[in-house]
Design a protein around this motif. Structure first.
Motif, mmCIF file in Angstrom:
data_model
loop_
_atom_site.group_PDB
_atom_site.id
_atom_site.type_symbol
_atom_site.label_atom_id
_atom_site.label_comp_id
_atom_site.label_asym_id
_atom_site.label_seq_id
_atom_site.Cartn_x
_atom_site.Cartn_y
_atom_site.Cartn_z
ATOM 1 N N ASN A 156 -11.707 4.707 17.743
ATOM 2 C CA ASN A 156 -11.830 5.074 19.150
ATOM 3 C C ASN A 156 -11.604 6.561 19.339
ATOM 4 O O ASN A 156 -10.812 7.172 18.623
ATOM 5 N N TYR A 157 -12.290 7.117 20.312
ATOM 6 C CA TYR A 157 -12.102 8.520 20.665
ATOM 7 C C TYR A 157 -10.740 8.762 21.308
ATOM 8 O O TYR A 157 -10.222 9.866 21.286
ATOM 9 N N PHE A 158 -10.162 7.712 21.913
ATOM 10 C CA PHE A 158 -8.978 7.869 22.758
ATOM 11 C C PHE A 158 -7.767 7.149 22.178
ATOM 12 O O PHE A 158 -7.883 6.072 21.607
ATOM 13 N N ASP A 159 -6.592 7.754 22.387
ATOM 14 C CA ASP A 159 -5.340 7.152 21.940
ATOM 15 C C ASP A 159 -4.917 6.030 22.887
ATOM 16 O O ASP A 159 -5.262 6.051 24.070
ATOM 17 N N PRO A 160 -4.137 5.060 22.390
ATOM 18 C CA PRO A 160 -3.605 4.018 23.270
ATOM 19 C C PRO A 160 -2.699 4.632 24.332
ATOM 20 O O PRO A 160 -1.908 5.519 24.034
ATOM 21 N N ASP A 161 -2.830 4.158 25.532
ATOM 22 C CA ASP A 161 -2.043 4.693 26.640
ATOM 23 C C ASP A 161 -1.445 3.551 27.447
ATOM 24 O O ASP A 161 -0.257 3.494 27.676
ATOM 25 N N GLU A 162 -2.305 2.630 27.851
ATOM 26 C CA GLU A 162 -1.876 1.523 28.707
ATOM 27 C C GLU A 162 -1.910 0.218 27.923
ATOM 28 O O GLU A 162 -2.667 0.086 26.969
ATOM 29 N N TYR A 163 -1.099 -0.742 28.353
ATOM 30 C CA TYR A 163 -1.126 -2.070 27.734
ATOM 31 C C TYR A 163 -2.171 -2.936 28.413
ATOM 32 O O TYR A 163 -2.444 -2.792 29.604
ATOM 33 N N ILE A 164 -2.733 -3.845 27.642
ATOM 34 C CA ILE A 164 -3.691 -4.807 28.173
ATOM 35 C C ILE A 164 -2.884 -5.984 28.710
ATOM 36 O O ILE A 164 -2.139 -6.628 27.970
ATOM 37 N N ASP A 165 -3.047 -6.267 29.998
ATOM 38 C CA ASP A 165 -2.247 -7.305 30.652
ATOM 39 C C ASP A 165 -2.802 -8.713 30.466
ATOM 40 O O ASP A 165 -2.055 -9.684 30.569
ATOM 41 N N ASP A 166 -4.088 -8.826 30.219
ATOM 42 C CA ASP A 166 -4.682 -10.168 30.140
ATOM 43 C C ASP A 166 -5.190 -10.484 28.726
ATOM 44 O O ASP A 166 -6.338 -10.843 28.522
ATOM 45 N N VAL A 167 -4.281 -10.376 27.753
ATOM 46 C CA VAL A 167 -4.602 -10.767 26.376
ATOM 47 C C VAL A 167 -4.654 -12.289 26.344
ATOM 48 O O VAL A 167 -3.763 -12.965 26.857
ATOM 49 N N TRP A 168 -5.704 -12.828 25.728
ATOM 50 C CA TRP A 168 -5.882 -14.266 25.668
ATOM 51 C C TRP A 168 -5.366 -14.826 24.357
ATOM 52 O O TRP A 168 -5.256 -14.118 23.353
ATOM 53 N N GLU A 169 -5.101 -16.100 24.367
ATOM 54 C CA GLU A 169 -4.549 -16.791 23.200
ATOM 55 C C GLU A 169 -5.443 -16.647 21.962
ATOM 56 O O GLU A 169 -4.967 -16.509 20.842
#
Length: 191
Positions: A156-169
């Motif tokens: 990815n061009y971009f670094d992680p910044d925010e968390y993903i709130d709707d991770v699925w099982e």
């Protein structure tokens, strides 16, 4: 943030990059990948071919290097709504499909499941290795079908910044993320 919001945000950020910026960032990602993983002759790498209209990482840099160094290269192709793995070489014939994606003409699935690396397209990856793609689930299906020893690597061009709130099982997280700045490992519970 929700996947839909992140998908929209990072698609816009990616489209804002000029062709030259995207190429230079892709080159840095490639250099970071090679420096960290040091792939060797005979190893097997599954890697996507970039969708240029989406300004994806230019993986053609990777593919050319791998083929030159006799690293075995496999690319995905969607046939009948299923992702298959096709081994390519310098002589593989490609065509552009209806979505504008360059892909091998052949539909012959290699049947390979023992890859050393799967280099995965994505729009965003958070600090836990959760990813946001285009929402079709093809790579979750691929990850379920391959050897568990395979290193699942996002670029990815971009670094992680925010968390993903709707991770699925059924979402399968990445093992690593390669950006123009660094390589992040999620194997030890990076938070």
């Amino acid at each position: 943030m929700l996947k839909a919001e992140l998908r929209k945000k990072y698609m816009q950020k990616r489209k804002a990059l000029s062709i030259d910026e995207a190429f230079l960032l892709s080159q840095k990602i490639f250099e970071n990948f090679i420096g960290y993983f040091k792939p060797e002759e005979g190893e097997k790498v599954h890697i996507f071919i970039p969708i240029q209209k989406f300004n994806e990482i230019d993986t053609r840099i990777f593919i050319q290097d791998f083929l030159t160094r006799k690293i075995r290269v496999y690319v995905p192709k969607i046939v009948d709504d299923k992702l298959i793995n096709i081994e390519i070489n310098q002589n593989t014939v490609f065509e552009t499909n209806s979505w504008g994606i360059s892909e091998p003409v052949t539909n012959e699935d290699s049947g390979e499941i023992h890859f050393h690396y799967v280099i995965t397209p994505l729009l965003y990856c958070d600090k836990k290795g959760n990813r946001v793609g285009y929402g079709k689930g093809f790579y979750d299906g691929l990850f379920q079908s391959i050897s568990p020893e395979t290193k699942k690597i996002g670029v990815n061009y971009f670094d992680p910044d925010e968390y993903i709130d709707d991770v699925w099982e059924n979402d399968i997280s990445l093992d690593y993320l390669v950006t123009p700045v660094e390589v992040l490992s999620f194997l030890n519970g990076l938070q």
